[in-house]
Scaffold this active site. Structure first.
Site, PDB file in Angstrom:
ATOM      1  NE  ARG A 103      -2.701   7.687  -1.720  1.00  0.00           N
ATOM      2  CZ  ARG A 103      -2.773   6.315  -2.305  1.00  0.00           C
ATOM      3  NH1 ARG A 103      -2.648   6.649  -3.576  1.00  0.00           N
ATOM      4  NH2 ARG A 103      -2.784   5.301  -1.647  1.00  0.00           N
ATOM      5  CG  HIS A 154      -1.788   1.008   1.253  1.00  0.00           C
ATOM      6  ND1 HIS A 154      -1.706   2.127   0.968  1.00  0.00           N
ATOM      7  CD2 HIS A 154      -3.334   0.616   1.260  1.00  0.00           C
ATOM      8  CE1 HIS A 154      -2.972   2.898   1.232  1.00  0.00           C
ATOM      9  NE2 HIS A 154      -4.031   1.929   1.177  1.00  0.00           N
TER      10      HIS A 154
HETATM   11  O1  MEZ Z   1      -9.335  -2.083   0.149  1.00  0.00           O
HETATM   12  C1  MEZ Z   1      -8.398  -1.659   0.707  1.00  0.00           C
HETATM   13  O2  MEZ Z   1      -7.350  -2.146   0.820  1.00  0.00           O
HETATM   14  C2  MEZ Z   1      -8.536  -0.285   1.436  1.00  0.00           C
HETATM   15  C3  MEZ Z   1     -10.100   0.137   1.248  1.00  0.00           C
HETATM   16  C4  MEZ Z   1      -7.441   0.271   1.945  1.00  0.00           C
HETATM   17  C5  MEZ Z   1      -7.552   1.875   2.401  1.00  0.00           C
HETATM   18  O3  MEZ Z   1      -6.555   2.570   1.619  1.00  0.00           O
HETATM   19  O4  MEZ Z   1      -8.457   2.325   3.079  1.00  0.00           O
END
Ligand code: MEZ
Length: 503
Positions: A311, A291
């Site tokens: 974001r 992420h």
């Molecule tokens: O689907 C995801 O991983 C999610 C919603 C994560 C996030 O950034 O909140």
């Protein structure tokens, strides 16, 4: 960025392209393919039942459907199997709700608005996944999406709505329409609250602090239950079941390539190991999601998730020179690679644990008005205020964190793996997201495919007659490992991470 620029960026900076951190699998259905070294070690480790004498003929539990895992997909599967009339039991190594679902923040996608359609959603999912996705699974995901939102809403999930009662939806990276439904920035916790209530209301038995350590088959090769181990007493228990659903989630706690993780404590790829030893093939086990916005500072919450919704609501990536160097809603693999590149070029912001990038969170109130961040991102605000960082006034520092396993156990559209009557749902299954998942399609995946596995198993168990139970497949797998010259002290499934200092 053009498609060519994105490909070049991924190749040079995405951790999936760092070949030295992968190894070849040398036994089992995926022999000859690559996977992260840590996963290969677990897939080829010793079984926890090795050397045990087990009385498989006298099980401690005898059910129609056994669900392994107490997160969103496990709970959804159990609810639907119960609805279909099955005698169903959930077993979980922690407690129901101790799962990545609980930690999902930004929302759940579904094409239920007038300007949107499942076809539009399908194109986004396929594009985000580099067109490697299994088309039938994507079709199921997007077609069932709107009904899943209705199901959750009817069960009592408190989605964000406007004053007229319409769902508020936002964009995520790689989405062509605003289809992210949320409950502030604790969407997963709100969904899990309701699913857990429903499991309890239906009085579905939940055996907690008990880990599944091996899948049991019958002599005809069908999945037929699991060997369980009580986490506190070590006691071994046998569960016989006509159908088994693996819903054990992801692998963030394996900390591939030394990355921190946004995952919950039990995310150790157990389901992949269980299914693999039982003979199920994996798909895209070599693709992980980092992420783009994990916490880089403060160190106490290093690797925790900063939801993409920050974001979606207007925050920008900004380097140490004050330059917004990339579109904030590129797909996750591209965005994470862009952040890594920027830091490796020396344009990062220095912090004690590692250099990161500014995420310009004050933009949110600047764009939408004062009070917006507090209302729409209360969890984020609170997380940082604990460390005296007011993200309404100052930008925060982020760096990618290990968030999701894009791949998992290969399943067909009815949720069944290569092993008859062994279903896999949620993050433990692979194929739907191809090589990169979009935001909000994980919560959708756990609901769509959790329910689907529960419904399918709820039909299938009625046709099943089990013959004698056996663990011969485990012995055979170990023989195959020996023949391949694998010598290891590692045992698996891992169950929990080990954070003790190495001697
Ligand atoms: O689907 C995801 O991983 C999610 C919603 C994560 C996030 O950034 O909140």
């Amino acid at each position: 960025m053009t498609a060519e620029e994105k490909d070049a960026l991924l190749e040079q900076y995405h951790p999936d392209y760092n070949l030295s951190s992968f190894a070849e699998i040398i036994v089992g259905p995926n022999k000859g393919e690559k996977a992260p070294k840590e996963l290969v070690e677990l897939l080829q480790a010793k079984s926890r039942v090795q050397g045990m004498t087990l009385d498989l003929a006298h099980p401690d539990y005898d059910v129609d459907v056994l669900v392994i895992g107490g997160g969103g997909s496990g709970a959804s599967a159990a609810i639907e199997a119960h609805e279909a009339g099955a005698n169903v039991m959930i077993v979980t190594k922690l407690r129901i709700g101790d799962a990545n679902t609980m930690m999902a923040e930004g929302g759940i996608q579904a094409a239920d608005k007038e300007n949107d359609s499942p076809a539009q959603h399908y194109l986004d999912v396929m594009g985000g996944g580099h067109f490697a996705n299994v088309p039938e699974l994507v079709e199921k995901l997007v077609m069932d999406g709107p009904d899943c939102i209705k199901w959750l809403n009817d069960l009592g999930v408190l989605f964000d709505k406007d004053k007229d009662g319409n769902m508020i939806t936002t964009h995520g990276g790689g989405t062509s329409r605003k289809r992210m439904h949320a409950a502030a920035d604790y969407s997963g916790a709100e969904i899990m609250r309701v699913l857990r209530d429903e499991v309890q209301n239906r009085k579905i038995p939940v055996v907690d602090f008990t880990s599944a350590i091996e899948i049991i088959k019958d002599t005809e090769g069908k999945a037929a239950g699991a060997v369980l181990q009580n986490m506190e007493t070590g006691e071994i228990l046998i569960a016989r079941a006509k159908c088994v659903i693996i819903a054990t989630g992801g692998a963030g706690r394996l900390h591939y390539q030394g990355f921190p993780t946004s995952n919950h404590y039990g995310a150790t790829a157990d389901g992949l190991v269980l299914a693999y030893r039982a003979g199920a093939r994996l798909l895209y086990q070599d693709t992980l999601q980092y992420h783009p916005t994990g916490v880089a500072f403060p160190s106490q919450i290093y690797g925790a998730l900063v939801t993409e919704k920050v974001r979606s609501m207007g925050a920008q990536f900004v380097n140490v020179n004050g330059e917004a160097f990339m579109h904030p809603l590129e797909t996750r693999d591209v965005a994470a690679s862009g952040v890594i590149r920027e830091v490796s070029r020396g344009n990062g912001v220095h912090t004690p644990l590692r250099d990161g990038i500014w995420l310009d969170s004050p933009m949110i109130d600047a764009i939408h008005g004062e009070g917006t961040l507090e209302k729409r991102l209360p969890g984020m605000l609170r997380m940082y205020l604990r460390y005296d960082i007011d993200m309404r006034k100052v930008p925060i520092v982020i760096y990618p964190t290990l968030h999701y396993q894009n791949g998992g156990v290969r399943v067909s559209v009815n949720g069944m793996s290569d092993v008859e009557n062994l279903y896999v749902a949620g993050e433990a299954a692979g194929g739907v997201h191809g090589r990169n998942r979009l935001m909000g399609n994980s919560l959708l995946d756990v609901i769509v495919f959790g329910r689907n596995a529960g419904q399918e198993a709820g039909k299938q168990f009625k046709n099943v007659t089990l013959s004698d139970l056996t663990l011969e497949h485990v012995d055979n797998f170990e023989k195959e490992c020996e023949a391949a010259g694998i010598h290891t002290d590692e045992v698996s499934p891992k169950i929990l991470p080990d954070y003790r200092r190495k001697k």
